[in-house]
Design an enzyme around this catalytic site. Structure first.
Site, PDB file in Angstrom:
ATOM      1  N   GLY A  34      32.406  17.970  71.531  1.00  0.00           N
ATOM      2  CA  GLY A  34      31.250  18.456  72.296  1.00  0.00           C
ATOM      3  C   GLY A  34      30.123  18.871  71.371  1.00  0.00           C
ATOM      4  N   SER A  35      29.450  19.922  71.777  1.00  0.00           N
ATOM      5  CA  SER A  35      28.234  20.334  71.073  1.00  0.00           C
ATOM      6  C   SER A  35      28.480  20.766  69.640  1.00  0.00           C
ATOM      7  CB  SER A  35      27.575  21.483  71.825  1.00  0.00           C
ATOM      8  OG  SER A  35      27.282  21.072  73.140  1.00  0.00           O
ATOM      9  N   THR A  36      29.724  21.110  69.298  1.00  0.00           N
ATOM     10  CA  THR A  36      29.950  21.519  67.916  1.00  0.00           C
ATOM     11  C   THR A  36      29.646  20.380  66.957  1.00  0.00           C
ATOM     12  OG1 THR A  36      32.274  20.930  68.096  1.00  0.00           O
ATOM     13  CG2 THR A  36      31.714  23.231  68.486  1.00  0.00           C
ATOM     14  N   PHE A  37      29.686  19.167  67.473  1.00  0.00           N
ATOM     15  CA  PHE A  37      29.416  18.022  66.606  1.00  0.00           C
ATOM     16  C   PHE A  37      27.946  17.947  66.210  1.00  0.00           C
ATOM     17  CE2 PHE A  37      28.753  13.564  65.498  1.00  0.00           C
ATOM     18  CZ  PHE A  37      29.806  13.360  64.616  1.00  0.00           C
ATOM     19  N   LYS A  38      27.098  18.700  66.960  1.00  0.00           N
ATOM     20  CA  LYS A  38      25.662  18.660  66.666  1.00  0.00           C
ATOM     21  C   LYS A  38      25.388  19.123  65.236  1.00  0.00           C
ATOM     22  CE  LYS A  38      24.450  19.162  71.503  1.00  0.00           C
ATOM     23  NZ  LYS A  38      24.269  20.115  72.602  1.00  0.00           N
TER      24      LYS A  38
END
Lengths: 550, 496
Positions: B220-224
């Site tokens: 999810g957003s942690t990959f940003k």
């Protein structure tokens, strides 16, 4: 030189002069010496198991040692009394094997999961076996007596082999129908059948060997038997197949057929019979493998011993046996310290070799095989030394039974050949087997005694090199001053007054009378063979002399 | 008849010879292979005939060997394995069962633990000469018991995993998977162990799953963070306050599907990098990923992701984690989705902890490891693990920009990670809420990855994932569920 002039009336003079009758050593003290070791080694092994398992000498050790020692002593004394010239090695080897077997069974009795204790029973059967051994040694004065029972033996053997097939099946049969159960006992009549059928083979082949050997056709460089002479081998083959089909006992059928082929080969000296035997074995095994799932499974298992392990279906018996051998390695874990019982079923009988392999290691296995080799080769030596063809064939057959049985069971357990349920002679649990094997050794010892026994000593001879033997059907030669008339075939020296020569010369005729003193009382006793065995009417001092060889 | 008899004698000798050759083959040539076959029960008997060495955490053994005395054990096994706080340490120790084999460190370090390692040969020989029983060595782990306990406690009642790493060395300080199982319960060979083993393998199968290293989740957003790192490294943007080129509504390239943000009120249009990360704008990072690959060539993000450890199967801690995935050969919309941790991007919690650790350690990623050293029974060191640099995903300058951005997530009033704030430490983090299942039908994964620095020194990096909890659906957000777990572990690491 002059002896040749005596004529054909003395057929074996040459042998008589070359072999001096002498006091044959009877080797009983050697046997006694070896027996001490044969008893001591199992006792040490027994102590070894106790120390490994409980850290103390087992309580029954001295009773066991005394028991085994007593059995060995009785057997030895009986041999000393009734068969003093018997082979000195077979009895110690048998004692050692039996003693080791008892220790291994006792060692496996310590494992509760393997069921009831087997050692007490085995000890009882061993005692019975030694009693049987003693009976054979004492009562069987001359092994050739058995020849009279050739055809009775055949019937008895067939009955013994066939009995289990008709006996009510039991849940505890585990695939092979080779037991009959009476009350609490179960016996394997096929075990006794081994000796009986060898007696039959020996008697039968002795009579038929010439017909089987001589009537043959040459084809492709080998002498092939005539069609009608194939009868016996086909019959035995058929019986072996029937055993296989109805009793699911691959080992026994291979054993019987193999022994027959070996005896046939020796009796006829024809390699072609071996080829026939191999061909029939191949056909039989291939045919049975097509129809019997039991045999099929065994062969598959042999080719792929690790199949069930690799497939994650657990460790089957063949794989468990290999694990056991592998874990033993070169020197083994030591008695009582292995886990060969993981095989579970039949650990004390068919698979007892795995315990030896694991706990005594490759070293122990080599020693064990050497013991069997010794036993078998001494048996075959007895066959070679024996002077009558029946004795030869009997000793051969019994030795071959032992050899093939060891090969089939040890080869099966180690994965050399497909696994077949058989007992390792003397070692594995099984009363019938122990009794049979003791009887087998007893017969071999009897034959060996007959073969090695020296003839009664002739009276002391003069300084002369020649001795005159009187043929029973000839009149007693009268002492006379004249030389014996020569036979036409004897060229010289001619006793007839030569026409061209002036009177007697200084040659032999003058000395001859003194060389041929009439000694009828010194003539050796008649050969002991029963009448009718023409080819063996040789002098008592003669080496065995089969007609084909000379 | 003597000639054939002699031949038969030779034949019989050949038979015996064949048996002897076969016995040599089975016992000498193949003997060792049979003796050490894993299905050979004797191997296990031997393994438990001596006390096994221990696995050490924080100076104390968390394993033990007791004489079984037939308790839940058949007599062939002398010793039985025990575990202290078994469930908590299960992902690290694994189990060592008399009959069901072993796993994890119990398997991987078995030569040391059982004392058969070649490096112990000399000592073993001495012991044997002195008549002493063979003793296994011990395995000293990098785990900090306080961190492990904090994570374990914080995950109670939830389902998930958490990993804490020391960013400067790569030491794994905590490795928690919840719920778990007790390896002691299957250590024996009796009925009890059999029953427990059966139930662990049927109804409660997921208990033995190590979620921290062996389960892949959408990050999810942690990959940003990775996308931002790629943008900084390639020069697309250079500072945290630089405005991004982001329209109000952005449609996935090549499709008519708009990429939504958490809510349309988010200040995402042309947001700065810091704000974009703080409020976790999908449009900002989706488009950023698309822009990077367009501007710097296809596979640029892939290359950056691989520097962080994605698609790499060369990690052994020594426990080998599952390989995190970032697809190759994607089209534009897939690249955009992958850049925000969806589509086919998958990561283990360990992988995301490595991402946080690399940022915290000023751009240098240290190779994570679990075993600090191996010791012989007399405590002499047999092998010491040295920290190793794994890769350089960022240069120091870009790392500090990214740190600034991540600290904004925690400190910015709009930030999603306020729950992870720790007084006395600089905390940087990133929340994540990943869709799970078709059309987001499963419970979403709540993520939080973070690091904590004290006086400018990176102390700890954490990744926590919670995959289900009693919290109502829809309210699931990394900041609410996963951040407290990460915070607890960071605090434990800082207060050491």
């Amino acid at each position: 030189m002059s002896s040749f002039g005596i004529g054909r009336s003395i057929t074996n003079t040459g042998a008589t002069t070359t072999i001096q009758p002498q006091e044959a050593p009877n080797r009983r003290n050697t046997e006694l010496f070896l027996l001490v070791f044969a008893v001591a080694i199992p006792v040490f092994a027994y102590a070894n198991v106790g120390l490994a398992k409980n850290g103390a000498l087992p309580g029954g050790m001295f009773a066991y040692g005394l028991g085994l020692g007593a059995l060995a002593a009785v057997a030895h004394l009986l041999v000393r009394w009734r068969a003093p010239y018997a082979d000195p090695i077979m009895l110690p080897v048998a004692t050692l094997l039996n003693g080791l077997g008892l220790v291994i069974i006792w060692r496996l009795d310590n494992v509760k999961s393997l069921g009831a204790a087997g050692a007490p029973n085995q000890l009882m059967w061993s005692a019975l076996g030694v009693i049987g051994f003693g009976l054979v040694v004492c009562l069987l004065r001359d092994h050739r007596v058995m020849q009279r029972y050739t055809y009775i033996s055949m019937i008895v053997a067939v009955v013994l082999l066939a009995a289990p097939a008709f006996w009510p099946a039991s849940a505890a049969n585990f695939g092979a129908k080779i037991w009959i159960r009476v009350g609490g006992f179960s016996i394997q009549p096929g075990e006794f059948g081994k000796i009986v059928i060898v007696v039959f083979f020996a008697g039968y082949l002795m009579v038929k060997r010439d017909a089987l050997a001589l009537a043959s056709r040459r084809m492709l460089g080998v002498y092939l038997p005539r069609g009608r002479d194939l009868g016996p081998i086909l019959a035995v083959w058929a019986i072996a197949m029937l055993i296989l089909v109805f009793e699911n006992d691959l080992g026994t059928s291979l054993l019987f057929f193999g022994v027959f082929v070996v005896m046939l080969y020796v009796a006829t000296e024809r390699t072609s019979w071996v080829l026939c035997g191999l061909a029939l074995t191949g056909v039989g095994v291939f045919g049975i493998a097509q129809i019997s799932p039991h045999v099929q499974a065994r062969i598959t298992n042999w080719l792929h011993p690790m199949a069930s392990v690799d497939a994650g279906k657990g460790v089957d018996q063949t794989a468990a046996a290999l694990f056991s051998f592998g874990s033993g390695g070169i020197v083994g874990t030591g008695l009582g310290q292995g886990h060969s019982y993981l095989i579970g079923f039949a650990a004390k009988s068919d698979f007892i070799l795995t315990t030896i392999g694991e706990e005594l290691g490759l070293t122990g296995m080599m020693a064990l095989f050497m013991l069997y080799a010794l036993l078998v080769e001494r048996g075959l030596r007895t066959a070679i030394a024996s002077r009558d063809p029946f004795g030869k064939l009997l000793a051969l057959g019994l030795s071959a039974v032992m050899a093939l049985q060891v090969f089939v069971v040890a080869g099966g357990v180690t994965g050399l050949i497909p696994l077949t349920g058989m007992v390792l002679p003397f070692i594995a649990q099984g009363g019938s087997s122990v009794v049979t094997n003791w009887a087998l050794v007893a017969i071999l010892l009897r034959i060996s005694h007959s073969a090695r026994r020296p003839a009664p000593m002739p009276a002391p001879m003069d300084a002369q090199a020649t001795q005159v033997v009187r043929r029973p059907d000839q009149p007693e030669p009268q002492p006379r001053a004249e030389p014996v008339p020569p036979t036409p075939a004897q060229p010289s020296p001619s006793p007839m007054p030569p026409t061209s020569e002036p009177g007697p010369t200084q040659t032999s005729p003058t000395s001859q009378p003194s060389q041929q003193p009439p000694r009828p009382q010194q003539a050796p006793p008649l050969p002991q063979q029963t009448p009718g065995q023409g080819q063996d009417q040789q002098g008592p001092y003669a080496e065995p002399r089969p007609p084909q060889q000379y | 008849m003597n000639k054939p008899l002699r031949r038969v004698s030779i034949f019989c000798l050949v038979l015996v010879m064949a048996l002897m050759v076969r016995a040599n083959w089975v016992q000498a040539v193949k003997g060792h292979a049979y003796a050490s076959n894993v299905h050979n029960q004797r191997v296990a008997y031997e393994r438990y005939s001596h006390p096994r060495g221990n696995i050490i955490v924080g100076g104390k053994p968390i394993t033990g060997s007791v004489e079984a005395h037939g308790k839940d054990s058949i007599p062939e096994y002398k010793y039985k394995r025990t575990y202290t706080d078994g469930p908590m340490y299960a992902p690290i120790t694994g189990y060592s069962s008399q009959v069901f084999g072993s796993s994890r460190l119990e398997t991987l370090e078995d030569p040391i633990l059982s004392g058969t390692d070649d490096r112990l040969f000399f000592r073993n020989t001495l012991d044997e000469l002195e008549g002493k029983e063979r003793q296994g060595g011990s395995v000293v782990t990098t785990i900090d018991p306080a961190v492990q306990k904090a994570g374990w406690d914080a995950l109670q009642g939830k389902k998930g995993a958490a990993v804490a790493i020391d960013p400067s060395t790569g030491k794994i300080l905590g490795l928690v998977s919840f719920p778990s199982y007790d390896p002691s319960s299957i250590a024996g060979s009796g009925n009890e162990s059999a029953k427990n083993w059966k139930s662990l393998n049927t109804t409660e199968k997921s208990l033995m799953q190590d979620r921290a290293m062996r389960e892949l989740y959408f990050p999810g957003s942690t990959f940003k963070i990775v996308t931002a790192a790629a943008a900084l490294e390639n020069g697309l943007y250079t500072s945290a306050d630089q405005k991004t080129d982001t329209p109000k509504n952005w449609t996935l390239p090549g499709t008519t599907t708009p990429l939504p943000n958490e809510s349309e009120f988010e200040p995402c249009q042309n947001a700065t990098l810091a704000v974009g990360l703080a409020v976790s704008c999908n449009t900002v990072f989706g488009k950023m990923g698309y822009d990077i690959d367009h501007k710097y060539g296809k596979g640029t993000i892939l290359k950056e992701a691989e520097k962080f450890g994605f698609n790499q199967s060369n990690l052994d801690t020594p426990i080998a984690p599952s390989t995190s995935n970032f697809d190759k050969n994607m089209n534009d919309s897939q690249t955009a989705l992958s850049s925000i941790g969806q589509f086919d991007t998958k990561a283990t919690p360990l992988q995301m902890a490595m991402v946080a650790a690399a940022v915290a350690n000023n751009g240098t990623l240290m190779k994570p490891y679990l075993v600090d050293k191996l010791q012989a029974a007399n405590l002499s060191t047999v092998q010491q693990t040295q920290p190793q640099v794994y890769s350089h995903p960022l240069n120091a300058k870009n790392a500090s920009v990214l740190q600034q951005m991540m600290e904004g997530v925690v400190n910015n009033p709009l930030g999603t990670g306020a729950a992870a704030k720790i007084s006395g430490a600089e905390v940087g983090g990133k929340t994540g809420t990943a869709q799970n299942g078709l059309n987001n039908s499963g419970t979403p994964y709540a993520w939080f990855i973070s690091y904590a620095k004290v006086n400018g020194n990176a102390k700890v990096a954490v990744a926590a994932v919670v995959t289900s909890s009693s919290t109502v659906r829809g309210d699931v957000a990394g900041g609410k569920l996963a951040a407290p777990v990460a915070k607890a572990m960071m605090e434990a690491a800082i207060n050491k």
